[in-house]
Write a protein that holds these residues in place. Structure first.
Motif, PDB file in Angstrom:
ATOM      1  N   SER A  16       0.826  -1.205   0.000  1.00 12.68           N
ATOM      2  CA  SER A  16       0.000   0.000   0.000  1.00 12.68           C
ATOM      3  C   SER A  16       0.860   1.254   0.000  1.00 12.68           C
ATOM      4  O   SER A  16       0.568   2.216  -0.718  1.00 12.68           O
ATOM      5  N   PHE A  37       1.089   3.919  -3.075  1.00 14.03           N
ATOM      6  CA  PHE A  37       0.876   5.341  -2.807  1.00 14.03           C
ATOM      7  C   PHE A  37       2.005   6.179  -3.408  1.00 14.03           C
ATOM      8  O   PHE A  37       1.763   7.137  -4.137  1.00 14.03           O
ATOM      9  N   TRP A  38       3.264   5.795  -3.121  1.00 13.52           N
ATOM     10  CA  TRP A  38       4.390   6.586  -3.617  1.00 13.52           C
ATOM     11  C   TRP A  38       4.556   6.467  -5.126  1.00 13.52           C
ATOM     12  O   TRP A  38       4.972   7.428  -5.783  1.00 13.52           O
TER      13      TRP A  38
END
Length: 194
Positions: A46, A50-51
């Motif tokens: 996750s 996200f990054w």
């Protein structure tokens, strides 16, 4: 080779547990560790997603091109035998940018692509000066924001998961500087012999 080492360690541990009478504890540890590993992997995925999304937004917004322009003069100095507009420079800059944000998993394909482009340039089976410099930079752990470590610290309920950023920046700076100096030292030492 590393697979053989791990397999031997596991076999020795299981055999020792059998003779020691602690096989129940080993089984319990195996299942608890497996469960914990899955939980950790999902939380890391996750954070990585996200990054990667942030990086994609930065790319679409032109931020990565801006970062590339900032780093390009330094990269051209570090890799003088690569032409300024060659695709390898773009891959190197992208790899370094991803590593700066602690996205080692995202940086790996970019690094492989950069190495492939540098290999095409050198036309040789042996590593070129640029390939060695690039490897030294990547091995030194160029990171400003260690997102994976922060994610792990968050997973284990650290009181302040981001407090390692300052230390990481210092350690990364020392490691990168050392890697470049050692790379240059050995490069010039080999040219003096000729």
């Amino acid at each position: 080779m590393i697979n053989i080492i791990w397999a031997c360690m596991a076999i020795v541990g299981i055999v020792f547990a059998m003779f020691n009478g602690t096989m129940d504890e080993v089984n319990k540890a195996i299942f608890e560790s497996a469960s914990e590993a899955v939980t950790l992997a999902i939380s890391l995925i996750s954070i990585l997603v996200f990054w990667l999304g942030i990086m994609k937004i930065a790319e679409n917004a032109g931020i990565l091109k801006g970062i590339a322009k900032v780093f390009r003069p330094v990269i051209v100095k570090l890799f003088p035998e690569i032409p300024k507009d060659h695709p390898a420079i773009g891959y190197i800059v992208s790899n370094i940018t991803a590593n700066l944000f602690g996205l080692g998993n995202a940086a790996t394909p970019l690094g492989i692509k950069a190495m492939e482009e540098m290999k095409k340039l050198s036309g040789s089976e042996t590593a070129s000066r640029s390939m060695i410099t690039f490897l030294a930079l990547n091995t030194s752990g160029l990171t400003l924001v260690p997102t994976t470590v922060i994610a792990i610290r968050m997973q284990y309920n650290s009181v302040s998961p981001t407090e390692i950023v300052g230390t990481t920046i210092i350690a990364s700076g020392v490691a990168v500087t050392s890697a470049i100096l050692i790379d240059r030292f050995y490069h010039y030492k080999s040219t003096w012999r000729k």
